[in-house]
Design an enzyme around this catalytic site. Structure first.
Site, PDB file in Angstrom:
ATOM      1  N   ASP A   1     -45.664  12.499 -41.961  1.00 36.89           N
ATOM      2  CA  ASP A   1     -46.097  11.068 -41.640  1.00 36.89           C
ATOM      3  C   ASP A   1     -47.175  10.634 -42.593  1.00 36.89           C
ATOM      4  O   ASP A   1     -48.323  11.270 -42.659  1.00 36.89           O
ATOM      5  CB  ASP A   1     -46.490  10.862 -40.195  1.00 36.89           C
ATOM      6  CG  ASP A   1     -46.849   9.427 -39.669  1.00 36.89           C
ATOM      7  OD1 ASP A   1     -46.942   8.673 -40.694  1.00 36.89           O
ATOM      8  OD2 ASP A   1     -46.941   9.487 -38.591  1.00 36.89           O
TER       9      ASP A   1
ATOM     10  N   TYR B   1     -44.779  -6.715 -39.899  1.00 39.37           N
ATOM     11  CA  TYR B   1     -44.349  -6.171 -41.070  1.00 39.37           C
ATOM     12  C   TYR B   1     -44.673  -7.224 -42.363  1.00 39.37           C
ATOM     13  O   TYR B   1     -45.123  -6.488 -43.356  1.00 39.37           O
ATOM     14  CB  TYR B   1     -42.641  -6.276 -41.078  1.00 39.37           C
ATOM     15  CG  TYR B   1     -41.734  -5.911 -42.209  1.00 39.37           C
ATOM     16  CD1 TYR B   1     -41.750  -4.623 -42.453  1.00 39.37           C
ATOM     17  CD2 TYR B   1     -41.020  -6.937 -42.867  1.00 39.37           C
ATOM     18  CE1 TYR B   1     -41.241  -4.180 -43.531  1.00 39.37           C
ATOM     19  CE2 TYR B   1     -40.433  -6.286 -44.002  1.00 39.37           C
ATOM     20  CZ  TYR B   1     -40.264  -5.002 -44.417  1.00 39.37           C
ATOM     21  OH  TYR B   1     -39.776  -4.770 -45.495  1.00 39.37           O
TER      22      TYR B   1
END
Length: 326
Positions: A57, A146
């Site tokens: 990650d 986003y």
């Protein structure tokens, strides 16, 4: 041999970039945490001696022991279904993830390309959108997780370039389609294809007058590769200016698939952009790039890909294992 790190490697676009860079003679380190990526997209690469996979990650500290020449940061949810389900992770991968990779690029003296998006333009007041347009974005709307993650990504990337002299590149990606897209992930092409193949009516949000411009994956990858290898540091639109309304596009899919479905209409989601068309003057002049694959040709290839999926895959609904942890 050049060594290249590609984050989001198991995703739709990232996996195609892995293929391209290996074909160009690079040793590729593919990194992904598999939240939205899928091993099947890169399964064909595991026996390739010029590929290795790192399950990681990027919002956590990123380190690779070997030298790196290039880094491509494509680790981010890209479909509305994903980033609305995991809004905090979306913000973190655009902010903390980008910060970590810029730090790695500085440590390795590597050139880094970050994947921004046409969504930085929001619901545009300028049409078509060129790179000098600042956008019309709601930072507190549901899509802001986003849009603003990508806007921050661009800002911190330019800060590293100006302050540290880091070699950086920024690509603004417009709607892209091709093989390895997930059905039912909320993006227009796989959504319409999946509905048509299952015999369902095609769902259009709003009245269908909103526009999009679709770029075939091979064209997108070529533009990204040229940008990385160029000397240009400011954002560059990579997209296809062939604009169509969503209603016209749905009719095109029905004709292509030979089905007799109807189009049904549902309310337009909040902050959904009404127009999307790239001005690619900069890409043409600086990169010598423009799309080559016509939408009719690209859609035929994608239709064949989706038809090749098993009936189980076609019927499967999205049940991703998204963590609620921040």
């Amino acid at each position: 041999m050049k060594r290249t790190l590609i984050t989001g490697a198991a995703g739709f676009l990232g996996s195609h970039l892995c293929d391209r860079f290996i074909a160009e003679g690079h040793y590729v380190v593919g990194m992904d945490n598999l939240i939205t990526g899928d091993f099947k997209n890169i399964g064909h690469l595991f026996e390739n001696e010029n590929f290795e996979f790192s399950h990681h990650d990027v919002t956590k500290f990123v380190h690779t022991p070997s030298d790196l020449d290039y880094i491509l940061h494509f680790a981010s949810p890209a479909s509305p279904i994903d980033y609305l389900k995991i809004p905090i992770q979306t913000l973190k991968v655009g902010s903390l993830g980008t910060l970590n990779l810029l730090g790695l690029a500085k440590e390795k003296n590597a050139r880094i390309l970050v994947a921004s998006t046409s969504e930085v333009y929001g619901n545009p007041l300028v049409h078509p959108q060129n790179e000098e347009y600042y956008g019309n974005v709601s930072p507190i709307g549901p899509r802001g997780v986003y849009d603003e993650a990508k806007r921050f990504m661009e800002s911190i990337t330019m800060a590293y370039h100006r302050h540290h002299g880091l070699e950086t590149r920024i690509v603004r990606i417009f709607n892209t389609y091709g093989s390895r897209m997930r059905l039912n992930d909320g993006r227009v092409v796989p959504a319409f294809m999946g509905q048509a193949l299952r015999g369902e009516d095609l769902t259009v949000f709003g009245d269908g007058s909103q526009t999009r411009s679709f770029t075939y994956i091979d064209d997108q990858v070529e533009g990204i590769f040229r940008l990385l290898m160029s000397d240009y540091v400011e954002p560059v639109n990579i997209g296809n200016p062939d604009e169509t309304t969503i209603k016209e596009f749905a009719e095109e899919i029905i004709k292509l698939t030979g089905t007799d479905q109807k189009i049904i209409y549902k309310p337009l989601p909040q902050d959904d952009p009404l127009q999307r068309q790239p001005d690619i003057t900069r890409a043409k002049e600086i990169l010598g790039w423009q799309p080559k694959v016509h939408r009719s040709e690209g859609l035929k290839k994608v239709f064949e890909y989706f038809k090749s999926l098993s009936s189980e895959e076609l019927q499967k609904k999205e049940h991703r294992n998204f963590s609620k942890n921040s």
